[in-house]
Design an enzyme around this catalytic site. Structure first.
Site, PDB file in Angstrom:
ATOM      1  N   LYS A  63      -8.969  32.819  25.330  1.00  5.88           N
ATOM      2  CA  LYS A  63      -8.773  33.564  26.579  1.00  5.88           C
ATOM      3  C   LYS A  63     -10.082  34.234  27.023  1.00  5.88           C
ATOM      4  CE  LYS A  63      -6.757  35.605  30.023  1.00  5.88           C
ATOM      5  NZ  LYS A  63      -5.633  36.491  30.153  1.00  5.88           N
TER       6      LYS A  63
ATOM      7  N   LYS B 125     -12.284  44.812  31.125  1.00  2.56           N
ATOM      8  CA  LYS B 125     -11.927  44.880  29.695  1.00  2.56           C
ATOM      9  C   LYS B 125     -12.211  43.545  29.014  1.00  2.56           C
ATOM     10  CE  LYS B 125      -7.923  43.706  29.053  1.00  2.56           C
ATOM     11  NZ  LYS B 125      -6.884  42.868  28.538  1.00  2.56           N
TER      12      LYS B 125
HETATM   13  P1  NA7 Z   1      -0.637  46.100  33.837  1.00  6.84           P
HETATM   14  O1  NA7 Z   1       0.144  45.836  35.068  1.00  6.84           O
HETATM   15  O2  NA7 Z   1      -1.727  47.090  33.854  1.00  6.84           O
HETATM   16  O3  NA7 Z   1       0.409  46.539  32.699  1.00  6.84           O
HETATM   17  C1  NA7 Z   1      -0.035  47.053  31.472  1.00  6.84           C
HETATM   18  C2  NA7 Z   1       1.150  47.446  30.631  1.00  6.84           C
HETATM   19  O4  NA7 Z   1       0.658  47.994  29.387  1.00  6.84           O
HETATM   20  C3  NA7 Z   1       2.044  48.495  31.267  1.00  6.84           C
HETATM   21  O5  NA7 Z   1       3.367  48.195  30.923  1.00  6.84           O
HETATM   22  C4  NA7 Z   1       1.554  49.770  30.572  1.00  6.84           C
HETATM   23  O6  NA7 Z   1       2.523  50.783  30.546  1.00  6.84           O
HETATM   24  C5  NA7 Z   1       1.307  49.257  29.180  1.00  6.84           C
HETATM   25  N1  NA7 Z   1       0.466  50.139  28.361  1.00  6.84           N
HETATM   26  C6  NA7 Z   1      -0.833  50.481  28.564  1.00  6.84           C
HETATM   27  N2  NA7 Z   1      -1.268  51.296  27.579  1.00  6.84           N
HETATM   28  C7  NA7 Z   1      -0.219  51.462  26.744  1.00  6.84           C
HETATM   29  C8  NA7 Z   1      -0.054  52.175  25.526  1.00  6.84           C
HETATM   30  N3  NA7 Z   1      -1.054  52.864  24.955  1.00  6.84           N
HETATM   31  N4  NA7 Z   1       1.160  52.127  24.938  1.00  6.84           N
HETATM   32  C9  NA7 Z   1       2.159  51.409  25.486  1.00  6.84           C
HETATM   33  N5  NA7 Z   1       2.074  50.712  26.624  1.00  6.84           N
HETATM   34  C10 NA7 Z   1       0.882  50.733  27.244  1.00  6.84           C
HETATM   35  O7  NA7 Z   1      -1.243  44.780  33.238  1.00  6.84           O
HETATM   36  P2  NA7 Z   1      -0.815  43.243  33.491  1.00  6.84           P
HETATM   37  O8  NA7 Z   1       0.656  43.095  33.367  1.00  6.84           O
HETATM   38  O9  NA7 Z   1      -1.502  42.726  34.708  1.00  6.84           O
HETATM   39  O10 NA7 Z   1      -1.569  42.545  32.254  1.00  6.84           O
HETATM   40  C11 NA7 Z   1      -1.084  42.704  30.924  1.00  6.84           C
HETATM   41  C12 NA7 Z   1      -1.992  41.964  29.968  1.00  6.84           C
HETATM   42  O11 NA7 Z   1      -2.075  40.563  30.303  1.00  6.84           O
HETATM   43  C13 NA7 Z   1      -3.431  42.467  29.955  1.00  6.84           C
HETATM   44  O12 NA7 Z   1      -3.954  42.432  28.643  1.00  6.84           O
HETATM   45  C14 NA7 Z   1      -4.162  41.463  30.839  1.00  6.84           C
HETATM   46  O13 NA7 Z   1      -5.537  41.428  30.522  1.00  6.84           O
HETATM   47  C15 NA7 Z   1      -3.423  40.176  30.586  1.00  6.84           C
HETATM   48  P3  NA7 Z   1       2.575  51.936  31.701  1.00  6.84           P
HETATM   49  O14 NA7 Z   1       3.415  51.360  32.817  1.00  6.84           O
HETATM   50  O15 NA7 Z   1       1.153  52.201  32.118  1.00  6.84           O
HETATM   51  O16 NA7 Z   1       3.206  53.083  31.031  1.00  6.84           O
END
Ligand code: NA7
Length: 301
Positions: free
Chosen positions: A168, A236
């Site tokens: 990736k 990132k």
């Molecule tokens: P998004 O829309 O930014 O969603 C990220 C998700 O990760 C979202 O549900 C966040 O929850 C969650 N999140 C972020 N930090 C945490 C921690 N510390 N603990 C639990 N959950 C967390 O990203 P995408 O859906 O566009 O992409 C997801 C991945 O696929 C990413 O790695 C891309 O590079 C590829 P929140 O709603 O902020 O509470």
């Protein structure tokens, strides 16, 4: 199958909805609650452990390495309810070396770990046509086939656990560089008075043609930089690729230069826009705006 889906972000929410549509029994969890984080037909769980209790497969789609570590091993994490025979699949894009560590840790409890990042952006997540690049045992992948089918159109098995993540990074390195090339070309075109609407069919008819251009050009012409793939996530991935390159003594001067462009745009507060918004920095520097129809000079800033 009984599936816990963790992370209802841009990608995860549509992926979980497609699992429900395909008839799987799905429990969803998101760190931040709220109605838009529910998925019709899925159970909304109170914690990662609550979602994963009794699940055959725990599927994650979270921002970054720390998020995956928190959800697996933090308070209320999946680790509390790990059971032999369970499979953990991770569609987040995170560090390959951290992936190997996480996999080792759950293996001691009889749990298989598959890294399954994907390409295809928001539209492919919605339409169930993602492309997965996967690391893990062949037999485990076979058991996940019905889930891959519900969410995607192709699965590429790249090798053992962590090879999906490594792949990736290699893919997103190319997307970042191709888009930068396109954005720089459009900026110079605008400055030289070349009509973008005339340029695009030429690009697509020539060897310059690319899926990145196909995907991004319509959004640029509409000046729609709402996030399909947020700039902060591409940044990132650029940093993850640069870290992996450093660890393995590889020089990536092009990617390093592109990182600087992303750093500036992110520092200007545009990290939640699509990565296509990096074009706007080039435009600002050049004092032009890329538009269909004709060149339009911006007021020099
Ligand atoms: P998004 O829309 O930014 O969603 C990220 C998700 O990760 C979202 O549900 C966040 O929850 C969650 N999140 C972020 N930090 C945490 C921690 N510390 N603990 C639990 N959950 C967390 O990203 P995408 O859906 O566009 O992409 C997801 C991945 O696929 C990413 O790695 C891309 O590079 C590829 P929140 O709603 O902020 O509470």
């Amino acid at each position: 199958m009984r599936v816990a889906f963790l992370g209802m972000g841009i990608m995860g929410r549509s992926m979980a909805a497609n699992l429900v549509k395909a008839g799987h029994e799905v429990a969803v969890w998101n760190r931040t609650g709220g109605k838009d984080k529910d998925v019709e037909g899925a159970r909304s769980a109170a914690s990662p452990a609550d979602a994963a209790q009794g699940a055959e497969v725990v599927w994650m789609c979270l921002s970054d390495t720390k998020a995956v570590e928190d959800v697996l091993f933090g308070p209320g994490g999946v680790e509390q309810v790990l059971a032999a025979g369970m499979i953990i699949a991770d569609s987040s894009t995170i560090s390959p070396s951290a992936t190997r560590r996480f996999a080792e840790r759950v293996k001691a409890r009889g749990v298989d770990y598959v890294d399954a990042p994907m390409t295809g952006s928001k539209i492919a997540a919605e339409s169930g046509s993602l492309i997965f690049m996967v690391g893990g045992d062949e037999a485990v992948l076979a058991r996940l086939q019905p889930l891959f089918q519900a969410m995607g159109k192709q699965v590429f098995h790249m090798g053992e656990t962590s090879k999906g993540q490594a792949t990736k990074l290699v893919m997103n390195l190319q997307i970042a560089l191709i888009y930068e090339g396109f954005a720089e070309a459009l900026t110079l075109a605008a400055k030289l008075g070349v009509d973008v609407e005339k340029l695009l069919p030429l690009v697509q008819a020539s060897m310059v043609r690319s899926g990145v251009v196909d995907y991004k050009a319509p959004f640029i012409l509409k000046r729609d930089f709402s996030p399909n793939f947020p700039l902060r996530l591409m940044l990132k991935d650029i940093r993850l690729a640069l870290d992996a390159a450093k660890e393995s003594h590889v020089r990536l001067p092009g990617l390093k230069a592109v990182e600087e462009v992303y750093n500036v745009v992110a520092a200007e507060g545009q990290q939640d826009l699509d990565y296509a918004a990096t074009l706007t920095l080039l435009e600002k520097w050049a004092g032009v705006e890329v538009k269909g129809g004709s060149k339009e000079e911006m007021k020099a800033s």
